[in-house]
Write an enzyme that holds these catalytic residues in place. Sequence first.
Site, PDB file in Angstrom:
ATOM      1  N   ASN A  69      21.275  17.667  -4.658  1.00 39.86           N
ATOM      2  CA  ASN A  69      19.901  18.200  -3.640  1.00 39.86           C
ATOM      3  C   ASN A  69      19.461  19.786  -4.275  1.00 39.86           C
ATOM      4  O   ASN A  69      18.472  19.781  -4.793  1.00 39.86           O
ATOM      5  CB  ASN A  69      20.348  17.960  -2.561  1.00 39.86           C
TER       6      ASN A  69
ATOM      7  N   LYS B 155      17.815  -1.501   7.554  1.00 35.90           N
ATOM      8  CA  LYS B 155      17.692  -2.928   6.254  1.00 35.90           C
ATOM      9  C   LYS B 155      18.869  -3.346   6.439  1.00 35.90           C
ATOM     10  O   LYS B 155      18.635  -4.545   5.166  1.00 35.90           O
ATOM     11  CB  LYS B 155      17.902  -1.469   5.081  1.00 35.90           C
TER      12      LYS B 155
ATOM     13  N   TYR C 223      17.926   3.740  10.063  1.00 35.29           N
ATOM     14  CA  TYR C 223      17.237   3.395   9.022  1.00 35.29           C
ATOM     15  C   TYR C 223      17.820   2.088   8.239  1.00 35.29           C
ATOM     16  O   TYR C 223      17.761   1.088   7.979  1.00 35.29           O
ATOM     17  CB  TYR C 223      17.185   4.223   7.779  1.00 35.29           C
TER      18      TYR C 223
ATOM     19  N   ALA D  47       0.737  -1.113  -0.301  1.00 32.75           N
ATOM     20  CA  ALA D  47      -0.124   0.441  -0.004  1.00 32.75           C
ATOM     21  C   ALA D  47       0.743   1.025   0.422  1.00 32.75           C
ATOM     22  O   ALA D  47       0.269   2.580  -0.057  1.00 32.75           O
ATOM     23  CB  ALA D  47      -1.081  -0.134   1.521  1.00 32.75           C
TER      24      ALA D  47
ATOM     25  N   THR E 264      17.843  -1.393  -0.556  1.00 32.69           N
ATOM     26  CA  THR E 264      18.100  -0.070  -0.817  1.00 32.69           C
ATOM     27  C   THR E 264      19.453   0.315  -0.378  1.00 32.69           C
ATOM     28  O   THR E 264      20.342   0.218   0.016  1.00 32.69           O
ATOM     29  CB  THR E 264      17.836   1.216   0.298  1.00 32.69           C
ATOM     30  N   ASP E 265      19.929   1.091  -1.405  1.00 32.67           N
ATOM     31  CA  ASP E 265      21.473   1.319  -1.899  1.00 32.67           C
ATOM     32  C   ASP E 265      21.961   2.267  -0.589  1.00 32.67           C
ATOM     33  O   ASP E 265      23.165   2.163   0.461  1.00 32.67           O
ATOM     34  CB  ASP E 265      21.883   2.732  -3.130  1.00 32.67           C
ATOM     35  N   GLU E 266      21.802   2.588   0.561  1.00 28.42           N
ATOM     36  CA  GLU E 266      21.887   3.345   2.142  1.00 28.42           C
ATOM     37  C   GLU E 266      22.627   2.453   2.438  1.00 28.42           C
ATOM     38  O   GLU E 266      23.273   2.298   3.886  1.00 28.42           O
ATOM     39  CB  GLU E 266      20.526   3.667   2.340  1.00 28.42           C
TER      40      GLU E 266
HETATM   41  P1  NAD Z   1       6.750   4.024   2.361  1.00 32.92           P
HETATM   42  O1  NAD Z   1       6.909   4.378   3.216  1.00 32.92           O
HETATM   43  O2  NAD Z   1       5.855   4.547   0.605  1.00 32.92           O
HETATM   44  O3  NAD Z   1       5.856   2.336   2.191  1.00 32.92           O
HETATM   45  C1  NAD Z   1       5.920   1.823   3.097  1.00 32.92           C
HETATM   46  C2  NAD Z   1       4.539   0.429   3.395  1.00 32.92           C
HETATM   47  O4  NAD Z   1       4.939  -0.698   3.814  1.00 32.92           O
HETATM   48  C3  NAD Z   1       2.953   1.385   3.658  1.00 32.92           C
HETATM   49  O5  NAD Z   1       1.911   0.728   3.617  1.00 32.92           O
HETATM   50  C4  NAD Z   1       3.628   0.785   5.132  1.00 32.92           C
HETATM   51  O6  NAD Z   1       1.856   1.238   5.399  1.00 32.92           O
HETATM   52  C5  NAD Z   1       3.778  -0.487   5.016  1.00 32.92           C
HETATM   53  N1  NAD Z   1       4.327  -1.276   6.577  1.00 32.92           N
HETATM   54  C6  NAD Z   1       5.409  -0.086   7.355  1.00 32.92           C
HETATM   55  N2  NAD Z   1       5.599  -1.813   8.094  1.00 32.92           N
HETATM   56  C7  NAD Z   1       4.757  -2.314   8.308  1.00 32.92           C
HETATM   57  C8  NAD Z   1       4.591  -3.930   8.675  1.00 32.92           C
HETATM   58  N3  NAD Z   1       5.076  -3.791   9.715  1.00 32.92           N
HETATM   59  N4  NAD Z   1       4.096  -4.455   8.582  1.00 32.92           N
HETATM   60  C9  NAD Z   1       3.123  -4.577   7.435  1.00 32.92           C
HETATM   61  N5  NAD Z   1       3.162  -3.085   6.923  1.00 32.92           N
HETATM   62  C10 NAD Z   1       4.047  -2.513   6.281  1.00 32.92           C
HETATM   63  O7  NAD Z   1       8.212   2.650   1.399  1.00 32.92           O
HETATM   64  P2  NAD Z   1       8.769   3.204  -0.289  1.00 32.92           P
HETATM   65  O8  NAD Z   1       9.307   4.365  -0.555  1.00 32.92           O
HETATM   66  O9  NAD Z   1       7.319   2.465  -1.247  1.00 32.92           O
HETATM   67  O10 NAD Z   1       9.669   2.016   0.010  1.00 32.92           O
HETATM   68  C11 NAD Z   1       9.145   0.482   0.230  1.00 32.92           C
HETATM   69  C12 NAD Z   1       9.785  -0.252  -0.119  1.00 32.92           C
HETATM   70  O11 NAD Z   1      11.705   0.314  -0.926  1.00 32.92           O
HETATM   71  C13 NAD Z   1      11.234  -0.640   1.481  1.00 32.92           C
HETATM   72  O12 NAD Z   1      11.628  -1.698   1.846  1.00 32.92           O
HETATM   73  C14 NAD Z   1      12.402   0.665   1.040  1.00 32.92           C
HETATM   74  O13 NAD Z   1      13.657   0.225   2.255  1.00 32.92           O
HETATM   75  C15 NAD Z   1      12.595   0.805   0.080  1.00 32.92           C
HETATM   76  N6  NAD Z   1      13.417   1.605  -0.796  1.00 32.92           N
HETATM   77  C16 NAD Z   1      13.089   2.786  -0.949  1.00 32.92           C
HETATM   78  C17 NAD Z   1      13.553   3.713  -1.796  1.00 32.92           C
HETATM   79  C18 NAD Z   1      12.937   4.804  -1.844  1.00 32.92           C
HETATM   80  O14 NAD Z   1      13.693   6.197  -2.609  1.00 32.92           O
HETATM   81  N7  NAD Z   1      11.592   5.309  -1.914  1.00 32.92           N
HETATM   82  C19 NAD Z   1      14.304   3.242  -2.320  1.00 32.92           C
HETATM   83  C20 NAD Z   1      15.267   1.840  -2.560  1.00 32.92           C
HETATM   84  C21 NAD Z   1      14.168   1.141  -1.871  1.00 32.92           C
HETATM   85  O1  DAU Z   2      18.344   5.569  -1.906  1.00 29.74           O
HETATM   86  C1  DAU Z   2      17.439   4.889  -1.253  1.00 29.74           C
HETATM   87  C2  DAU Z   2      17.116   5.696  -0.175  1.00 29.74           C
HETATM   88  O2  DAU Z   2      16.129   7.297  -0.671  1.00 29.74           O
HETATM   89  C3  DAU Z   2      15.519   5.246   0.176  1.00 29.74           C
HETATM   90  O3  DAU Z   2      15.888   3.689   0.922  1.00 29.74           O
HETATM   91  C4  DAU Z   2      14.976   5.254   1.837  1.00 29.74           C
HETATM   92  O4  DAU Z   2      13.461   4.554   2.067  1.00 29.74           O
HETATM   93  C5  DAU Z   2      14.267   6.718   1.017  1.00 29.74           C
HETATM   94  O5  DAU Z   2      13.221   7.717   1.980  1.00 29.74           O
HETATM   95  C6  DAU Z   2      15.962   7.446   0.525  1.00 29.74           C
HETATM   96  O6  DAU Z   2      16.126   8.075   0.860  1.00 29.74           O
HETATM   97  P1  DAU Z   2      17.093   9.602   1.935  1.00 29.74           P
HETATM   98  O7  DAU Z   2      17.443  10.125   2.936  1.00 29.74           O
HETATM   99  O8  DAU Z   2      17.885   9.711   0.435  1.00 29.74           O
HETATM  100  O9  DAU Z   2      16.053  10.342   0.865  1.00 29.74           O
HETATM  101  P2  DAU Z   2      14.957  11.428   1.467  1.00 29.74           P
HETATM  102  O10 DAU Z   2      14.443  12.457   0.624  1.00 29.74           O
HETATM  103  O11 DAU Z   2      14.773  11.745   2.959  1.00 29.74           O
HETATM  104  O12 DAU Z   2      16.270  13.008   0.660  1.00 29.74           O
HETATM  105  C7  DAU Z   2      16.705  12.678  -0.475  1.00 29.74           C
HETATM  106  C8  DAU Z   2      18.267  13.920   0.209  1.00 29.74           C
HETATM  107  O13 DAU Z   2      17.187  15.798   0.717  1.00 29.74           O
HETATM  108  C9  DAU Z   2      19.250  14.089   1.316  1.00 29.74           C
HETATM  109  O14 DAU Z   2      20.449  14.217   1.066  1.00 29.74           O
HETATM  110  C10 DAU Z   2      18.227  14.856   2.776  1.00 29.74           C
HETATM  111  C11 DAU Z   2      17.650  15.917   1.565  1.00 29.74           C
HETATM  112  N1  DAU Z   2      16.390  16.891   2.405  1.00 29.74           N
HETATM  113  C12 DAU Z   2      15.632  15.451   2.101  1.00 29.74           C
HETATM  114  C13 DAU Z   2      14.005  16.759   3.234  1.00 29.74           C
HETATM  115  C14 DAU Z   2      13.160  15.806   3.486  1.00 29.74           C
HETATM  116  C15 DAU Z   2      16.794  18.214   2.216  1.00 29.74           C
HETATM  117  O15 DAU Z   2      17.150  18.181   1.908  1.00 29.74           O
HETATM  118  N2  DAU Z   2      15.690  18.850   2.321  1.00 29.74           N
HETATM  119  C16 DAU Z   2      14.672  17.852   3.034  1.00 29.74           C
HETATM  120  O16 DAU Z   2      13.794  18.959   3.663  1.00 29.74           O
END
Ligand code: NAD
Ligand code: DAU
Length: 353
Positions: free
Chosen positions: A265, A170, A166, A28, A142-144
């Site tokens: 950024n 992970k 975080y 979701a 994630t790459d993190e």
């Molecule tokens: P998101 O925060 O949009 O969604 C996370 C989802 O997980 C939500 O629907 C939430 O309700 C559900 N969730 C959280 N805890 C839960 C639990 N205990 N049981 C069941 N459901 C639960 O996240 P996203 O950005 O879509 O990321 C999805 C996956 O991809 C994550 O594993 C994240 O680490 C990974 N990822 C994200 C990014 C990014 O840039 N957003 C990049 C690389 C990897």
């Molecule tokens: O790299 C993959 C990851 O990318 C995922 O695993 C994470 O779930 C996702 O949240 C994301 O992590 P980041 O920390 O890179 O993303 P975020 O959007 O929080 O921030 C991106 C960059 O922007 C980071 O250098 C912090 C900066 N930032 C972020 C916010 C929210 C700002 O400068 N101002 C802000 O208000």
Amino acid sequence: MAWAAIWQRGPEQGWDDGQMKLLVCGGAGFIGSTFVRLRLLEHGDEVTVLDKLTYAGREENFHDFAEHPRFHFRRGAIEDPAAVAAALEASSPEAIVNFAAETHVDRSIAEPDAFVSTHALGTYVLLEAARTHALRYLQVSTDEVYGSIEQGPFTEHSPLRPSSPYSATKAGADLLVQSYFHTYQLPALICRGSNNYGPYQYPEKLIPLMILNALQGDALPVYGDGMQVRNWIHSTDFAGAIGHVLEHGAIGEVYNAGGPDEQANIAVVNRIVELSGADQSQIEHVSDRPGHDRRYSLSSEKVRALGWNPRVRFSDGLEQTVAWYRDNPWWWEPIRSGDYREYYERQYGRSLG
Ligand code: NAD
Ligand code: DAU
């Protein structure tokens, strides 16, 4: 298909496109719902979503496929063995794909608890369930987990050096997944993505936060000097990579999936200002994130060798994303008027206008 046959099935036996039964945990959320849309509508799979519906999980993300006959939704937590068992019994999947996670680095710094329980305990419960039923298991990562890199990209052989609660949790989940492959021969895979962007992303993250603040006349809070670099991938490309790894990846392997473009950024924020018609004076440099990773960069050679390639260049994807948020206030207005406002005040020390 019998469990044993699925166990033995792999790319060499033709783990082919289409008509899989999948249990998608965390479906979701932003990327999970994008993956479900892709698998349901383009691959013809049958998909059951198990999701706790935290603040980031939204049934609105199913709006265009909620009534699809091959789509099923169950609310539940991955750390709850009874909820996981019930979802498996109801859906009889061939594979589990786990997106469920707490995903915002700033929240992990302020309140790490849920990151530990979802990533450690939740992943463990899913792995046990996959082991019991001999299911293929894909962990979305994630790459993190690699930490920050000054020059060049991380490969799948780079050491894990996570720096936030975080990324550390992970990385722990990834290691647990690998232990289930080595110890129990669980047919598990890991796919690590770079920074995703696109429609349906919760506006705590850089790109949607800046777009909505720009459109609404709020300040644009850039952490520190804004010269941190991220490797941007459109969510449809990452969703495609995950499906590709599920179908064609070798079990026990890790696959990186990075986007085609890197950007600082401040350059991203400047472009959002231009695309949204906002004013440069809205940009404010604010206190830096503690332990802020300077640069992420991923080599995707291994998954490219399997035949996956990202399709969306960042300049096009960002323009499309700004347009999507501008055209879909029904999706974000309830967020900006709810608990998110309190989160924003706690995180940024100021209110949204
Ligand atoms: P998101 O925060 O949009 O969604 C996370 C989802 O997980 C939500 O629907 C939430 O309700 C559900 N969730 C959280 N805890 C839960 C639990 N205990 N049981 C069941 N459901 C639960 O996240 P996203 O950005 O879509 O990321 C999805 C996956 O991809 C994550 O594993 C994240 O680490 C990974 N990822 C994200 C990014 C990014 O840039 N957003 C990049 C690389 C990897
Ligand atoms: O790299 C993959 C990851 O990318 C995922 O695993 C994470 O779930 C996702 O949240 C994301 O992590 P980041 O920390 O890179 O993303 P975020 O959007 O929080 O921030 C991106 C960059 O922007 C980071 O250098 C912090 C900066 N930032 C972020 C916010 C929210 C700002 O400068 N101002 C802000 O208000």
